[in-house]
Enzyme design. Sequence first.
Site, PDB file in Angstrom:
ATOM      1  N   SER A  75       0.912  -1.082   0.628  1.00 41.85           N
ATOM      2  CA  SER A  75      -0.337   0.127   0.088  1.00 41.85           C
ATOM      3  C   SER A  75       0.789   1.422  -0.418  1.00 41.85           C
ATOM      4  CB  SER A  75      -0.822  -0.111   1.314  1.00 41.85           C
ATOM      5  OG  SER A  75      -1.979  -1.190   1.086  1.00 41.85           O
ATOM      6  N   LYS A  78       0.484   3.340  -2.850  1.00 44.34           N
ATOM      7  CA  LYS A  78      -0.551   4.913  -2.767  1.00 44.34           C
ATOM      8  C   LYS A  78       0.064   6.323  -2.182  1.00 44.34           C
ATOM      9  CE  LYS A  78      -4.487   1.895  -1.030  1.00 44.34           C
ATOM     10  NZ  LYS A  78      -3.798   0.774  -0.126  1.00 44.34           N
ATOM     11  N   SER A 135      -6.330   3.179   4.843  1.00 44.85           N
ATOM     12  CA  SER A 135      -5.299   2.781   3.398  1.00 44.85           C
ATOM     13  C   SER A 135      -6.433   1.971   2.092  1.00 44.85           C
ATOM     14  CB  SER A 135      -4.633   1.438   3.800  1.00 44.85           C
ATOM     15  OG  SER A 135      -3.550   1.509   2.736  1.00 44.85           O
TER      16      SER A 135
END
Length: 400
Positions: A75, A78, A135
């Site tokens: 993640s 991101k 997230s």
Amino acid sequence: MRKMRYALLALCVAASVLGAASGANAEEKAKPKGTGKTAAAVDLAPGARSAILMDANTGTIIYEKNSHDKLPPASITKIMTMLLTVEALDEGRLQLTDKVRTSEYAASMGGSQIFLEPGEEMTVDEMLKGIAMASGNDASVAMAEKLAGSESAFVDQMNKKAEELGLKDTHFANCNGLPAENHYSSAHDIAVISKELLKHERIIKYTGAYQDYLRKDSAKPFWLVNTNKLVRFYTGADGLKTGYTSEAKFCLSATAARDGLRAVAVVLGEPNTKTRNSEVSGMFDYLFSQYKVHTIHKAGDAIGKVKIEKGVKTELPLTAKETYSVLLRKGITQEGIRHEVVLPKSIKAPVTAGQTVGKLVVYQGTNVLKEYELKADANVAKAGWWKLFKRSTGSLFKFD
């Protein structure tokens, strides 16, 4: 007998030299990579598969280990998604109050999510909270579709941005970091993306918050708790993004600010969250205890002027786009630090805002510590023939 004693002595000396060389080579291989005199002499992240510690203001690398290894970023992906979003906000292509509609595809994302329903609308502000704090894989795709029309088109923009930043170890296949073929990055590249994101100060509002709510006034309020616990438990920490998949293990790109310094620490492939947070905290402690910042120019300071040839303006003032500074070890003298503005005699019009027109070079003695590109603050169009004629004859004649 005398010849035999000399031969034995020679063999002993040779063995000693070879042993010392072997030991030195082994010691050198065990040291983490670094940048010149600023490199840390100890492994600050022994549990990580890859790591880097960078001063966000100057880009100076303090410590690195396997920092260019191409690994799944989970993640932490991101960070690029947030970068493209805040760029659109700062450029006026997007407003925080704009509504973002959730497609069935976005709502179908698994893993970390804010449980968006197909057709549900949230503002850009709320989507950023969902991405930065929770997230949200679903929020990331919804935001990507809002900005580019589809996730695949947005991924193209992500890869284009990576290329613009000069990243060599990165290729994105999606906007949220879910496992995918040909989706990878490195600790070094993630640190560079993080540094770029931090230029947009509004992002700290989202990455630095520990808790908040979505759908607060609805029947189903959603409590957000930041997945990055350092923002609560480490003084000065205010971002940026955690990550985990079974393949990537525990990852984190974190930032913290103290005493005019801002650090970026990235770890990939940590065995658990406790080790991840502990090692990043230790990396921060090292930078803040061992280094200080020496400011050359603050953002907005006047730097000089560049002459424009055949432009509607004859010169263009230059100002600092950001704080220009150098990182120094504490206890090391600042004597001999100087800077020089290097500009061409003139630049031919037209000039485009953001165009590189010179550089600022910082020295200590004769050693170059840092170079900053100087860019034009505004466009300067090419002057018409009548204006150039009046300018060239102005000293002889006066025109109305």
